[in-house]
Design a protein around this motif. Structure first.
Motif, PDB file in Angstrom:
ATOM      1  N   HIS A 191       0.812  -1.212   0.000  1.00  0.00           N
ATOM      2  CA  HIS A 191       0.000   0.000   0.000  1.00  0.00           C
ATOM      3  C   HIS A 191       0.852   1.272   0.000  1.00  0.00           C
ATOM      4  N   ALA A 192       2.173   1.121   0.022  1.00  0.00           N
ATOM      5  CA  ALA A 192       3.070   2.278   0.066  1.00  0.00           C
ATOM      6  C   ALA A 192       3.043   3.043  -1.250  1.00  0.00           C
ATOM      7  N   LYS A 193       3.232   4.372  -1.138  1.00  0.00           N
ATOM      8  CA  LYS A 193       3.383   5.225  -2.318  1.00  0.00           C
ATOM      9  C   LYS A 193       4.696   5.988  -2.164  1.00  0.00           C
ATOM     10  N   LEU A 194       5.613   5.733  -3.055  1.00  0.00           N
ATOM     11  CA  LEU A 194       6.961   6.277  -2.913  1.00  0.00           C
ATOM     12  C   LEU A 194       7.615   6.448  -4.272  1.00  0.00           C
ATOM     13  N   ILE A 195       8.323   7.569  -4.453  1.00  0.00           N
ATOM     14  CA  ILE A 195       9.249   7.744  -5.573  1.00  0.00           C
ATOM     15  C   ILE A 195      10.565   8.205  -4.963  1.00  0.00           C
ATOM     16  N   ALA A 196      11.595   7.397  -5.088  1.00  0.00           N
ATOM     17  CA  ALA A 196      12.890   7.732  -4.503  1.00  0.00           C
ATOM     18  C   ALA A 196      13.953   7.769  -5.586  1.00  0.00           C
TER      19      ALA A 196
END
Length: 251
Positions: A191-196
């Motif tokens: 369920h994570a939302k991430l742009i790294a």
């Protein structure tokens, strides 16, 4: 640094120096270091003249606080010693504050930027690696194109996507070198939302990689540019991807 006098805090002077470095540009800090190099102590006339020449609001008061703390906490410290301490504080990495990011209507309450533009900017900033996680994905063609450009310039891309939402379909046009990951088993969803980007910038928040979430929905996120925080975040996700942990699998 000499021992502080009884009854005084030994921690105020370092904190004041750090705060001064956060405020002043490098050339101004370097100018103060040159003055300190020749000073015999906090009451040296050269320091007084330097303080008197400062016109920026509150800066003279800030410098006087430093001389008072110097006098109280480390009276035996030479100007050269304080200059070295200031240079040490100046050499530490300076972190940028977190930045608020929103989708939907913009208010005047907080300075914020729109999700779609920030997501693109973070992807463009990657030079070696991109780690992107999203529960759902649909459309988002500009994001897909930007990821493809990153691949073209040699960026290693990992996409962590929720399998039950068929999120991977949104990225079907990407080159085969992009690595897609799904959660192992049915104990929970991704369920994570991430742009790294690399290990220096991370954008995280509520928005999925869908057209509506990037523009119309009311979403909230934050951009982190403190490598100390971003590196811990990246290390956590890299741990999730480690095959022996059996948490994520390559699609």
């Amino acid at each position: 640094m000499p021992t502080a006098r009884s009854g005084t805090s030994a921690h105020r002077l370092p904190a004041l120096l750090a705060a001064l470095c956060d405020r002043l540009p490098d050339d101004s800090c370097a100018a103060l270091e040159r003055v300190l190099q020749g000073a015999t102590g906090p009451d040296d006339a050269r320091i007084g003249r330097f303080i008197a020449e400062q016109s920026a609001a509150g800066l003279a008061h800030q410098l006087m606080d430093i001389t008072r703390a110097w006098r109280a906490e480390a009276p035996g410290l030479t100007g050269a010693g304080l200059a070295l301490a200031l240079a040490t504080a100046r050499s530490r990495p300076r972190t940028e504050p977190a930045q608020v990011v929103v989708s939907g209507p913009l208010s005047a309450s907080v300075p914020a930027r729109m999700t779609s533009g920030v997501a693109m900017e973070v992807i463009r900033s990657a030079t070696t690696s991109l780690l992107i996680a999203s529960f759902a994905a649909h459309g988002a063609r500009d994001i897909v194109r930007e990821i493809a450009r990153a691949v073209d310039r040699g960026v290693y891309v990992d996409l962590l996507l929720e399998e039950s939402t068929q999120a991977a379909e949104a990225f079907a046009a990407l080159p085969s070198g992009v690595h897609v990951w799904h959660r192992v088993g049915a104990a929970g969803v991704l369920h994570a939302k991430l742009i790294a980007a690399d290990r220096h910038t991370a954008f995280l928040g509520s928005a999925n990689l869908t057209d509506r979430a990037l523009s119309d929905n009311i979403e909230l996120g934050v951009v982190l540019r403190d490598p100390r925080l971003v590196e811990d975040l990246i290390d956590h996700f890299r741990w999730l991807l480690t095959p022996e942990n059996n948490i994520m699998r390559r699609a």
